[in-house]
Design a protein around this motif. Structure first.
Motif, short mmCIF file in Angstrom:
data_model
loop_
_atom_site.label_atom_id
_atom_site.label_comp_id
_atom_site.label_asym_id
_atom_site.label_seq_id
_atom_site.Cartn_x
_atom_site.Cartn_y
_atom_site.Cartn_z
N PRO A 182 -45.98 -54.95 -23.85
CA PRO A 182 -45.00 -55.65 -24.69
C PRO A 182 -44.67 -54.87 -25.96
N HIS A 233 -42.89 -61.49 -14.85
CA HIS A 233 -43.28 -60.45 -15.79
C HIS A 233 -42.80 -60.73 -17.22
N ASN A 234 -41.89 -61.73 -17.37
CA ASN A 234 -41.31 -61.95 -18.70
C ASN A 234 -40.54 -63.27 -18.74
N CYS A 277 -40.36 -55.39 -22.61
CA CYS A 277 -41.66 -54.87 -22.17
C CYS A 277 -41.41 -53.69 -21.23
N THR A 325 -46.50 -63.06 -17.91
CA THR A 325 -46.24 -61.63 -17.77
C THR A 325 -47.30 -61.03 -16.86
N CYS A 373 -47.26 -54.64 -17.70
CA CYS A 373 -46.10 -54.72 -18.60
C CYS A 373 -46.54 -54.64 -20.06
N HIS A 401 -42.48 -51.67 -17.95
CA HIS A 401 -43.16 -51.88 -16.68
C HIS A 401 -43.74 -50.57 -16.17
N TYR A 457 -37.45 -56.30 -17.82
CA TYR A 457 -38.34 -55.21 -18.20
C TYR A 457 -37.60 -53.89 -18.11
#
Length: 271
Positions: A96, A182-183, A230, A90, A94, A232, A118
């Motif tokens: 969570p 990012h995820n 999450c 991630t 971001c 952003h 996100y």
């Protein structure tokens, strides 16, 4: 240890602080955080030192000197510093949701990586979010967001917490199951098998590229876009280069066409 969370950052202490509060608020606590720091000033190191004692496992800070955008390089170094066999990638912008880590662990499966997304916030809302909003989970509430600068539209459905709806949306979404920096979570052994991130890549598709090589290896992807949530935080992208983006695209096209699995310029140089 169940999982290592690799968080990339570069001179963004205000955003990183909000992100770390998000990880302090997780329902699952048996994980470590590894900060992949692409050359930040000592301010980031100080922030990490403040937060580290608050976690079950000490934060690992992986840093190298600032030599421009070297995200792939610092990610490869960070991978080799992780203690768990399962890794979650991630970014330091971001935040969570409290079930973020638990959701990735719930859906992990050998032979797969998990593809999350996100919910993007405008700058106004990004600045408004404080520690209390994160710990109280208000910043993940649709009504709170609508009152604090977020436009009310269909994208807000990403934040709906109703299991049948989540399963349905993950099934029908037209968004491809890609490796998203990012995820995304995956097994460390699969990353090692493809020799990690390609250090010939600059900003623009570097995460998709490693996912495409994992596909060539035979690894598949699972869609968890509506399950692993999450927020952003907005920021500028001064490192974007149209020329580099198209160079990256050519690398990806070559890899797909020729079913390339391993990169020559990857993490093996640090072993």
């Amino acid at each position: 240890m169940k999982l290592s969370v690799i968080i990339t950052t570069y001179n963004s202490e205000t955003w990183l602080k909000k992100v770390l509060f998000g990880y302090l608020n997780q329902t699952e606590t048996d994980f470590e955080i590894v900060i992949a720091d692409d050359g930040s000033t000592p301010k980031t190191k100080q922030l990490i030192a403040e937060f580290s004692p608050k976690f079950k496992h000490q934060i690992v800070h992986v840093w190298h000197e600032d030599q421009g955008f070297q995200k792939c390089k610092i990610l490869n170094k960070a991978i080799l510093k992780t203690s768990a066999n399962y890794l979650l990638f991630t970014d330091g912008d971001c935040i969570p949701r409290e079930d973020f880590v638990a959701t990735h662990l719930k859906h992990q499966e050998e032979g797969f990586f998990l593809s999350g997304g996100y919910f993007k916030l405008p700058m106004t809302t990004s600045k408004l979010i404080e520690k209390e909003d994160i710990l109280s989970k208000n910043c993940f509430n649709l009504f709170w967001l609508a009152k604090n600068g977020v436009t009310t539209n269909f994208k807000l459905t990403k934040l709906i917490r109703f299991k049948p709806f989540i399963l349905f949306m993950n099934w029908i979404t037209p968004t491809k199951k890609t490796f998203n920096g990012h995820n995304t979570s995956c097994y460390k052994s699969d990353l090692i098998a493809v020799n990690g991130f390609n250090e010939d890549m600059q900003y623009g598709g570097l995460d998709r590229e490693i996912g495409e090589r994992m596909f060539n290896l035979g690894i598949r992807a699972k869609q968890i876009r509506y399950a692993a949530i999450c927020l952003h935080l907005e920021h500028s992208r001064a490192y974007y280069s149209k020329e580099k983006f198209y160079e990256n695209l050519k690398i990806r096209e070559y890899n797909i066409k020729n079913k390339v699995i391993t990169t020559k310029n990857g993490l093996n140089q640090y072993v």
